[in-house]
Write an enzyme that holds these catalytic residues in place. Structure first.
Site, PDB file in Angstrom:
ATOM      1  N   ASN A 111       4.834  36.654   4.659  1.00 60.40           N
ATOM      2  CA  ASN A 111       6.004  37.851   4.385  1.00 60.40           C
ATOM      3  C   ASN A 111       6.931  37.039   3.455  1.00 60.40           C
ATOM      4  OD1 ASN A 111       9.126  36.969   5.577  1.00 60.40           O
ATOM      5  ND2 ASN A 111       7.515  35.830   6.845  1.00 60.40           N
ATOM      6  N   PHE A 115      15.701  37.751   4.642  1.00 63.00           N
ATOM      7  CA  PHE A 115      16.975  37.833   5.548  1.00 63.00           C
ATOM      8  C   PHE A 115      17.165  39.422   5.373  1.00 63.00           C
ATOM      9  CE2 PHE A 115      18.661  33.307   5.927  1.00 63.00           C
ATOM     10  CZ  PHE A 115      17.687  33.221   6.880  1.00 63.00           C
ATOM     11  N   SER A 172      13.899  29.407   6.240  1.00 62.19           N
ATOM     12  CA  SER A 172      13.111  30.484   5.879  1.00 62.19           C
ATOM     13  C   SER A 172      12.956  30.044   4.103  1.00 62.19           C
ATOM     14  CB  SER A 172      14.113  31.750   5.747  1.00 62.19           C
ATOM     15  OG  SER A 172      13.272  32.768   4.861  1.00 62.19           O
ATOM     16  N   ASN A 174      12.324  32.209   2.010  1.00 59.96           N
ATOM     17  CA  ASN A 174      12.297  33.444   1.307  1.00 59.96           C
ATOM     18  C   ASN A 174      13.878  33.837   0.585  1.00 59.96           C
ATOM     19  OD1 ASN A 174       9.486  34.234   1.482  1.00 59.96           O
ATOM     20  ND2 ASN A 174      10.234  34.670   3.744  1.00 59.96           N
ATOM     21  N   THR A 175      14.678  32.639   0.906  1.00 57.31           N
ATOM     22  CA  THR A 175      15.936  32.781   0.176  1.00 57.31           C
ATOM     23  C   THR A 175      15.991  31.615  -0.643  1.00 57.31           C
ATOM     24  OG1 THR A 175      17.119  34.035   2.021  1.00 57.31           O
ATOM     25  CG2 THR A 175      18.524  32.976   0.745  1.00 57.31           C
ATOM     26  N   LYS A 206      16.797  25.751  13.713  1.00 56.69           N
ATOM     27  CA  LYS A 206      15.267  26.189  13.167  1.00 56.69           C
ATOM     28  C   LYS A 206      15.090  25.507  11.939  1.00 56.69           C
ATOM     29  CE  LYS A 206      12.293  30.010  13.116  1.00 56.69           C
ATOM     30  NZ  LYS A 206      11.966  31.423  13.520  1.00 56.69           N
ATOM     31  N   ASN A 235       9.450  27.502  11.227  1.00 59.58           N
ATOM     32  CA  ASN A 235       9.346  28.754  10.343  1.00 59.58           C
ATOM     33  C   ASN A 235       8.055  28.720   9.808  1.00 59.58           C
ATOM     34  OD1 ASN A 235      10.302  30.964   9.121  1.00 59.58           O
ATOM     35  ND2 ASN A 235      12.461  30.308   9.419  1.00 59.58           N
TER      36      ASN A 235
END
Length: 343
Positions: A111, A115, A172, A174-175, A206, A235
């Site tokens: 993925n 967010f 994450s 993805n940011t 996390k 994560n």
């Protein structure tokens, strides 16, 4: 949800299927969750972390119910906890679609959601006033925030009264730039701001699985010194073990079965780095009672599910709990706490 409907969902676009699943769970909860599973079916599985009592150690990880639409339905699957989010101060659409990919041949998912959520205030307004388990709220920073640490502190302060525990998610992939908050002075400034904002609500951190030994030692020291109550390890990964699925080359974070070995390794590393002084929560590639038991013996006090639900369906939590209870009984452990870190 019947086996037929579950199988049909897997024929749809992954993000659409996920949305329909959350909607179905929310509808089920509004009906009172008939035939739902009891979280306290196995007394041996009761667990305690950060002063909170969990009917069992199995939880649903953040990312499943990003906007807190199906807390009651997810708890009715028999888990001990649900963590909603990641929630940011302002709504944001996330990254362009397509951004979610099933790796069916590998029992994994990639993925790059970014967010996406409807904002913290909207999610807090729809949380159930009564619930059958522990509620965690996972907070993050908006992608375009001028001060990301301020975003986290705001999220913690706003969510504290609504949650049994809070999680600050700096892991994450993805940011852009988010994982930079996992290191050095930025991490310590972040923890100080969030600890000052949380009141008496337990605060979890996390982290990513893509960390060096030196980075793990630094995070462990900062968490212990900074007043963090537990670490979630971890994560999704940006690494790529050998994969067979057609979408294996997509960018983003990899989760599910291909992540299991790395997640296990990093869990053990954090157990060593913290000296067993900080509770650890295992996430990443857990899809069976045997794997949950292995993570507990490696040092985890709690377990979280994410991608395995895509492939195991709504019956998976009950199966994992049944298998986990049998593992503890077989090896003579009276409870989960006795098995934590047993090797």
């Amino acid at each position: 949800m019947t086996s037929l409907s579950f199988n049909l969902l897997r024929t749809l676009d992954p993000e659409r299927a996920h949305g329909l699943t959350i909607a179905a769970l929310a509808s089920w909860a509004r009906l009172g969750s008939p035939l739902g599973a009891r979280a306290d079916r196995y007394p041996r599985l009761a667990a305690s972390v950060a002063g909170l009592r969990f009917a069992n150690p199995l939880g649903v990880a953040a990312g499943v119910d990003k906007d807190a639409r199906a807390v009651g339905g997810l708890l009715a699957l028999g888990v001990g906890a649900v963590e909603v989010g990641t929630l940011t101060p302002l709504p944001q659409p996330g990254n362009p679609r397509p951004r979610l990919f099933r790796l069916a041949e590998d029992a994994g998912v990639i993925n790059r959601m970014g967010f996406n959520n409807g904002g913290l205030a909207a999610a807090l307004a729809r949380l159930p006033t009564k619930r059958a388990g522990v509620l965690g709220i996972n907070v993050g920073a908006n992608k375009d925030a001028a001060d990301r640490i301020a975003d986290y502190a705001h999220g913690v302060a706003a969510a504290a009264a609504h949650a049994d525990y809070l999680t600050i998610n700096i892991s994450s992939p993805n940011t852009p730039g988010l994982r930079d908050l996992q290191h050095g002075p930025a991490l310590r400034d972040l923890l100080a701001g969030c600890v000052a904002s949380r009141g008496t609500t337990p605060l979890f951190l996390k982290v990513a699985p893509d960390l060096t030994s030196a980075q793990i030692d630094d995070i462990a020291a900062a968490a212990l010194e900074g007043g963090i109550d537990a670490l979630i390890v971890g994560n999704t990964t940006v690494s790529r073990p050998p994969l067979r699925s057609a979408d294996a080359g997509e960018a983003g974070g990899l989760s599910g079965a291909p992540l299991a070995a790395l997640a296990r390794e990093k869990l053990r590393a954090f157990r060593t780095a913290t000296g067993g002084q900080l509770p650890l929560i295992a996430a990443g590639g857990i899809g069976s009672g045997a794997e949950a038991y292995a993570r507990i013996r490696a040092g985890a006090s709690l377990i979280q599910l994410y991608t395995a639900l895509v492939y195991g369906g709504p019956a998976l939590p009950a199966r994992i709990l049944r298998e986990l209870d049998a593992c503890l009984a077989r090896d003579g452990f009276a409870g989960v706490a006795d098995a934590v870190g047993a090797g």
